[in-house]
Design an enzyme around this catalytic site. Sequence first.
Site, PDB file in Angstrom:
ATOM      1  N   LYS A  95     -14.978 -22.195  63.658  1.00 44.82           N
ATOM      2  CA  LYS A  95     -15.538 -22.290  65.150  1.00 44.82           C
ATOM      3  C   LYS A  95     -17.148 -23.169  64.804  1.00 44.82           C
ATOM      4  CE  LYS A  95     -17.117 -17.797  65.440  1.00 44.82           C
ATOM      5  NZ  LYS A  95     -16.722 -17.279  64.376  1.00 44.82           N
ATOM      6  N   ARG A 109     -20.724 -12.805  72.507  1.00 41.70           N
ATOM      7  CA  ARG A 109     -19.995 -12.060  71.624  1.00 41.70           C
ATOM      8  C   ARG A 109     -19.931 -10.618  72.051  1.00 41.70           C
ATOM      9  NH1 ARG A 109     -21.392 -14.587  67.317  1.00 41.70           N
ATOM     10  NH2 ARG A 109     -20.317 -14.018  65.104  1.00 41.70           N
ATOM     11  N   ARG A 168     -17.625 -20.642  51.298  1.00 44.91           N
ATOM     12  CA  ARG A 168     -18.479 -21.589  52.699  1.00 44.91           C
ATOM     13  C   ARG A 168     -20.007 -22.074  51.832  1.00 44.91           C
ATOM     14  NH1 ARG A 168     -19.354 -19.799  58.418  1.00 44.91           N
ATOM     15  NH2 ARG A 168     -20.017 -18.131  57.376  1.00 44.91           N
ATOM     16  N   ARG A 216     -24.656 -18.484  53.064  1.00 48.67           N
ATOM     17  CA  ARG A 216     -25.249 -17.768  53.367  1.00 48.67           C
ATOM     18  C   ARG A 216     -25.467 -16.523  52.443  1.00 48.67           C
ATOM     19  NH1 ARG A 216     -22.532 -18.519  59.773  1.00 48.67           N
ATOM     20  NH2 ARG A 216     -22.486 -16.309  59.718  1.00 48.67           N
ATOM     21  N   ARG A 254     -19.079  -7.825  59.487  1.00 47.82           N
ATOM     22  CA  ARG A 254     -19.565  -8.906  60.628  1.00 47.82           C
ATOM     23  C   ARG A 254     -17.628  -8.338  61.250  1.00 47.82           C
ATOM     24  NH1 ARG A 254     -21.392 -13.591  58.056  1.00 47.82           N
ATOM     25  NH2 ARG A 254     -19.889 -13.927  59.256  1.00 47.82           N
TER      26      ARG A 254
HETATM   27  P1  AP5 Z   1     -17.258 -21.945  59.485  1.00 50.33           P
HETATM   28  O1  AP5 Z   1     -16.623 -22.783  61.131  1.00 50.33           O
HETATM   29  O2  AP5 Z   1     -18.171 -21.870  59.245  1.00 50.33           O
HETATM   30  O3  AP5 Z   1     -16.613 -20.505  60.364  1.00 50.33           O
HETATM   31  P2  AP5 Z   1     -16.963 -19.591  61.352  1.00 50.33           P
HETATM   32  O4  AP5 Z   1     -16.210 -19.401  62.738  1.00 50.33           O
HETATM   33  O5  AP5 Z   1     -18.053 -20.479  62.378  1.00 50.33           O
HETATM   34  O6  AP5 Z   1     -17.851 -18.673  60.986  1.00 50.33           O
HETATM   35  P3  AP5 Z   1     -19.421 -18.029  61.221  1.00 50.33           P
HETATM   36  O7  AP5 Z   1     -19.421 -16.934  59.564  1.00 50.33           O
HETATM   37  O8  AP5 Z   1     -20.261 -18.566  61.443  1.00 50.33           O
HETATM   38  O9  AP5 Z   1     -18.933 -17.047  62.092  1.00 50.33           O
HETATM   39  P4  AP5 Z   1     -20.110 -15.444  62.415  1.00 50.33           P
HETATM   40  O10 AP5 Z   1     -19.184 -15.413  64.518  1.00 50.33           O
HETATM   41  O11 AP5 Z   1     -19.475 -14.788  61.489  1.00 50.33           O
HETATM   42  O12 AP5 Z   1     -21.422 -16.430  62.557  1.00 50.33           O
HETATM   43  P5  AP5 Z   1     -22.526 -17.523  63.626  1.00 50.33           P
HETATM   44  O13 AP5 Z   1     -22.975 -18.698  62.330  1.00 50.33           O
HETATM   45  O14 AP5 Z   1     -22.294 -17.077  65.038  1.00 50.33           O
HETATM   46  O15 AP5 Z   1     -16.106 -21.780  58.890  1.00 50.33           O
HETATM   47  C1  AP5 Z   1     -15.523 -21.048  57.341  1.00 50.33           C
HETATM   48  C2  AP5 Z   1     -16.272 -22.182  56.144  1.00 50.33           C
HETATM   49  O16 AP5 Z   1     -14.335 -22.081  56.420  1.00 50.33           O
HETATM   50  C3  AP5 Z   1     -16.538 -22.969  55.579  1.00 50.33           C
HETATM   51  O17 AP5 Z   1     -16.196 -22.732  54.237  1.00 50.33           O
HETATM   52  C4  AP5 Z   1     -15.338 -24.192  55.833  1.00 50.33           C
HETATM   53  O18 AP5 Z   1     -15.521 -25.516  55.253  1.00 50.33           O
HETATM   54  C5  AP5 Z   1     -14.366 -24.121  56.347  1.00 50.33           C
HETATM   55  N1  AP5 Z   1     -13.363 -24.043  57.206  1.00 50.33           N
HETATM   56  C6  AP5 Z   1     -13.271 -24.742  58.289  1.00 50.33           C
HETATM   57  N2  AP5 Z   1     -11.869 -24.647  58.935  1.00 50.33           N
HETATM   58  C7  AP5 Z   1     -11.380 -24.852  57.667  1.00 50.33           C
HETATM   59  C8  AP5 Z   1     -10.016 -25.424  57.629  1.00 50.33           C
HETATM   60  N3  AP5 Z   1      -9.103 -25.082  58.681  1.00 50.33           N
HETATM   61  N4  AP5 Z   1      -9.563 -25.020  56.275  1.00 50.33           N
HETATM   62  C9  AP5 Z   1      -9.698 -24.167  55.057  1.00 50.33           C
HETATM   63  N5  AP5 Z   1     -11.216 -24.409  55.289  1.00 50.33           N
HETATM   64  C10 AP5 Z   1     -11.738 -24.248  56.577  1.00 50.33           C
HETATM   65  O19 AP5 Z   1     -23.152 -15.203  63.937  1.00 50.33           O
HETATM   66  C11 AP5 Z   1     -24.276 -14.940  62.740  1.00 50.33           C
HETATM   67  C12 AP5 Z   1     -24.639 -14.305  62.953  1.00 50.33           C
HETATM   68  O20 AP5 Z   1     -25.805 -14.273  64.116  1.00 50.33           O
HETATM   69  C13 AP5 Z   1     -24.157 -12.762  63.824  1.00 50.33           C
HETATM   70  O21 AP5 Z   1     -23.500 -11.504  62.644  1.00 50.33           O
HETATM   71  C14 AP5 Z   1     -25.267 -12.104  64.622  1.00 50.33           C
HETATM   72  O22 AP5 Z   1     -25.842 -11.401  63.714  1.00 50.33           O
HETATM   73  C15 AP5 Z   1     -26.406 -13.187  65.214  1.00 50.33           C
HETATM   74  N6  AP5 Z   1     -25.160 -14.315  65.954  1.00 50.33           N
HETATM   75  C16 AP5 Z   1     -24.923 -14.730  66.366  1.00 50.33           C
HETATM   76  N7  AP5 Z   1     -24.775 -14.794  68.006  1.00 50.33           N
HETATM   77  C17 AP5 Z   1     -24.513 -13.919  68.480  1.00 50.33           C
HETATM   78  C18 AP5 Z   1     -25.065 -13.455  69.830  1.00 50.33           C
HETATM   79  N8  AP5 Z   1     -23.758 -14.017  70.775  1.00 50.33           N
HETATM   80  N9  AP5 Z   1     -25.108 -11.802  70.238  1.00 50.33           N
HETATM   81  C19 AP5 Z   1     -25.397 -10.911  69.443  1.00 50.33           C
HETATM   82  N10 AP5 Z   1     -25.920 -11.564  67.740  1.00 50.33           N
HETATM   83  C20 AP5 Z   1     -25.297 -12.664  67.812  1.00 50.33           C
HETATM   84 MG    MG Z   2     -19.910 -20.559  62.473  1.00 47.58          MG
END
Ligand code: AP5
Ligand code: MG
Length: 217
Positions: free
Chosen positions: A13, A88, A127, A161, A172
């Site tokens: 994402k 979410r 990552r 992370r 997660r």
């Molecule tokens: P990356 O782009 O980092 O993936 P992502 O989908 O953004 O994954 P996240 O782990 O950030 O999602 P998440 O939803 O768990 O975390 P968030 O920060 O939102 O890509 C992943 C890896 O793959 C990278 O190394 C990249 O280089 C590689 N990659 C990408 N595309 C590729 C491809 N095509 N081919 C090969 N490799 C590739 O949330 C974290 C925490 O915050 C949550 O757990 C929660 O506690 C809190 N939080 C956030 N938002 C909320 C909300 N709305 N409500 C409540 N809690 C929340």
């Molecule tokens: Mg992300």
Amino acid sequence: MRIVLVGPPGAGKGTQAAFLAKNLSIPHISTGDLFRANISQGTELGKQAKAYMDAGNLVPDEVTIGMAKDRMAKPDAENGFLLDGFPRNVSQAEALDVALKADDVKLDAVLDLEVPEDEVVKRIAGRRICRKDSSHVFHVTYSQPKQEGVCDVCGGELYQREDDSEDTVRKRLEVYHTQTEPIIDYYRTQGLVVTISALGKVDEVTARAMEALKGDK
Ligand code: AP5
Ligand code: MG
């Protein structure tokens, strides 16, 4: 355009949002990045969020919805935005609908990134993100920085992370299936969901996403 990006942890994402936001000239708003920025600045909001994030749980809606709405109210988001990681759960989706209605605007699309679980695990395991700005994302194999351990964009230190440990990732993923996936059905009833495969190279996925969004509106 007003777009919501949805998909499991590690789907790509944040990676896609960076390119899509640039292509569409709209800000990338990631609630995860906002929380991480608050944690590194030591704010009260960051302190509240940290324990939930480290455990792989959602930060409570009372904290999250206000933070997301404040960000969306900034001038750069007036004509559109790309939401990453928000909403979410269904109550956040309902709160977003209320806020958009109050501004007399609507979402254009919900882009759903589909990736098998074994691929997600590989992506998360390798990552590395930037200490200065967590929206700068790399991978030890798939998206290597020019210099190991150093961010290409700003020279910040790259690190793994805290919530990317195996146990927390499992949690997660469970939270994603139980709490976040239901928003896809919620938005499907509004006719907004566009699902694409997020497998393949980063630029191939971006092209697929742009095509899907073009076909949308
Ligand atoms: P990356 O782009 O980092 O993936 P992502 O989908 O953004 O994954 P996240 O782990 O950030 O999602 P998440 O939803 O768990 O975390 P968030 O920060 O939102 O890509 C992943 C890896 O793959 C990278 O190394 C990249 O280089 C590689 N990659 C990408 N595309 C590729 C491809 N095509 N081919 C090969 N490799 C590739 O949330 C974290 C925490 O915050 C949550 O757990 C929660 O506690 C809190 N939080 C956030 N938002 C909320 C909300 N709305 N409500 C409540 N809690 C929340
Ligand atoms: Mg992300």
